[in-house]
Design an enzyme around this catalytic site. Structure first.
Site, PDB file in Angstrom:
ATOM      1  N   HIS A 179       0.817  -1.216   0.000  1.00  0.00           N
ATOM      2  CA  HIS A 179       0.000   0.000   0.000  1.00  0.00           C
ATOM      3  C   HIS A 179       0.852   1.268   0.000  1.00  0.00           C
ATOM      4  CE1 HIS A 179       0.506  -0.159   4.480  1.00  0.00           C
ATOM      5  NE2 HIS A 179       0.447   1.147   4.363  1.00  0.00           N
ATOM      6  N   ASP A 194       0.018  -7.546   1.247  1.00  0.00           N
ATOM      7  CA  ASP A 194       0.521  -6.190   1.494  1.00  0.00           C
ATOM      8  C   ASP A 194       2.050  -6.152   1.526  1.00  0.00           C
ATOM      9  OD1 ASP A 194       0.234  -3.456   1.792  1.00  0.00           O
ATOM     10  OD2 ASP A 194       0.179  -3.551   3.976  1.00  0.00           O
ATOM     11  N   SER A 218       4.769   2.708   7.755  1.00  0.00           N
ATOM     12  CA  SER A 218       4.392   1.469   7.071  1.00  0.00           C
ATOM     13  C   SER A 218       5.565   0.919   6.276  1.00  0.00           C
ATOM     14  CB  SER A 218       3.235   1.729   6.104  1.00  0.00           C
ATOM     15  OG  SER A 218       2.043   1.963   6.794  1.00  0.00           O
TER      16      SER A 218
END
Length: 497
Positions: free
Chosen positions: A143, A173, A245
């Site tokens: 993402h 992911d 992230s």
């Protein structure tokens, strides 16, 4: 009330407090006063054996891990574009410096953008990653680089490189990047899955663009399943915030055990629940991307539901565990293996299936063609089944219910049933079962609706009212009704009496 959401994020700053010694001093003073006023009690207390406390636990020092592995953690800056709907009314007066100009409305109408049209709007994003090979292979989240037109990687020595996205897998992911560089610092990856709940872990990343921010915490849980994925996440209480992230999660040996991916938040910021992708899962995805440029996931070809206490009572299960099959894909791997709606999958290759979400996380990370051994529960008895997994990219189909005999009656469940007319079967594509004309009592309370089609009771296909009566008559606490509503099939537990 704000809506609780699972949001993509990464790791931020945590502060460790130090316990003061004032409490210990106060205890000593109180003991001295007691000894002066009640000598006998003091003598008795001194004769009693001293209580044995738990062994002392010292807080870990992560400084050596940061020094050694920090240079291999990178900052990722992403530039891209997204399509947005143009709403001129939304623009007026909302941050537009010319909204009060008397000619604003005139020029707005002729600026070439019509209401509802889509336009490309520039987007920017920040994330983290870590280098796993000296020639520039980097792991991060899918993402982070989604819809990216340009990805720039910044090292701790302030050098910047344009990165190529070798591939990404939204399902897990995980994304793999490559920069043109040599002799880069790398992080060691943990081997095996020996991480323990309660173990200290460390994260390094770039929350809100703050490069190489270090946070620490403990593992809160393992194998955590979330609604939007098929990954057995590591749950921690490490402080995680947007921008981190894709950053690494280290154990106390300085090995990467996971990729920080998501947070649970009502505000968009850290609230004590962080989720990381296990490094063995990420490494498997990376190997596929590097070797083939794409990722292939396996499938069993079933739709499953959670086994609650009502279902456990209906199927005579000792505990409410497993994955209840509500639909089997026609011609799929499960169908070929003989699995049926109403079966409860209790274990896969010896690994217990506690929650229904455990099944897709195991199957989805397998390889098409793998043979798996399933322990299932069917009509009150255990059964062993072997299935060969298919490719998740293959088109799915739906299984038909068995045909039935005509009848109608009012059941003690509160259901008025009749068989489907030939025209109804033809139009709906449902081969059998009983149409629910009216629902009341316990069935209505459980969510059964008129117009639903009853396919089975407690896993037994029903084609007549007598069959329904027979199964319900043998049930003491609850029954599980397999209902078809439109194109969907779902089990509904109905508690009796």
């Amino acid at each position: 009330m704000s809506t609780t959401t699972l949001k993509r994020a990464a790791v931020a700053v945590a502060v460790l407090g130090v316990i003061g010694v004032g409490g210990a001093v106060a205890v000593k003073q109180s003991a001295a006063v007691a000894a002066a006023t009640v000598p006998v009690a003091a003598v008795a207390a001194s004769a009693a054996p001293a209580p044995v406390g738990a062994p002392a636990i010292s807080l870990p020092d992560f400084s050596s891990i940061v020094t050694q592995n920090g240079p291999a953690v990178v900052n990722i800056n992403v530039t891209g574009s997204t399509k947005t709907a143009f709403d001129p009314d939304a623009q007026q007066g909302r941050g537009d410096p010319y909204a009060d100009d008397p000619f604003y409305e005139f020029f707005r109408r002729f600026q070439g953008q019509q209401r509802g049209q889509q336009r490309q709007a520039p987007s920017h994003g920040l994330g983290s990653g870590f280098i796993i090979s000296p020639d520039g292979i980097i792991l991060t989240n899918a993402h982070v680089v989604r819809d990216a037109s340009e990805v720039v990687v910044k090292l701790t020595d302030r050098r910047e490189f344009r990165a190529k996205v070798l591939g990404s897998d939204p399902q897990s992911d995980v994304a793999v990047l490559k920069i043109d560089a040599k002799n880069l610092p790398v992080v060691p990856l943990a081997k095996g899955n020996d991480l323990k709940v309660g173990e200290w872990v460390l994260a390094i990343g770039s929350p809100y663009g703050l490069d190489n921010t270090v946070t620490a915490g403990v593992v809160s849980a393992k194998g955590r399943s979330l609604p939007d994925g098929n990954v057995p996440f590591i749950q921690t209480d490490v402080a995680v915030n947007p921008g981190n992230s894709g950053g690494p999660l280290f154990n106390t040996r300085g090995e990467v055990v996971g990729i920080n991916s998501q947070i649970y938040s009502q505000t968009g910021g850290y609230q004590g629940l962080s989720f990381a992708i296990p490094i063995d899962v990420a490494n498997k995805i990376k190997n596929q991307i590097v070797s083939t440029g794409k990722v292939v996931h396996a499938k069993l070809g079933v739709t499953v539901q959670e086994v609650n206490q009502g279902f456990a009572d209906s199927f005579n299960l000792a505990t409410p565990e497993g994955a209840l099959i509500s639909n089997v894909e026609s011609g799929g791997p499960a169908d070929k293996a003989g699995l049926k709606a109403g079966d409860v999958i209790r274990a896969l290759n010896g690994q217990k299936i506690i929650s229904s979400a455990d099944l897709p996380s195991v199957v989805g990370l397998s390889t098409p063609g793998d043979k798996i051994a399933l322990e299932i529960w069917r009509q009150g008895k255990p059964l062993q089944v072997t299935a060969t997994l298919g490719n998740a990219a293959d088109k799915t189909a739906k299984a038909d219910a068995p045909a039935g005999d005509p009848a109608s009656a009012k059941m003690r469940l509160g259901l008025s049933l009749r068989p489907l007319e030939p025209a109804e079967r033809r139009d709906s594509g449902i081969a059998g079962g009983l149409l629910i004309q009216d629902a009341g009592g316990a069935a209505a309370d459980a969510g059964v609706q008129p117009g639903d089609v009853l396919l089975s009771v407690n896993g037994r296909p029903v084609n007549s009212v007598d069959q329904v009566r027979e199964v319900v008559g043998k049930s003491s606490k609850s029954v599980a009704l397999l209902i078809q509503r439109g194109d969907d099939k779902i089990f509904i537990p109905v508690r009796l009496g």
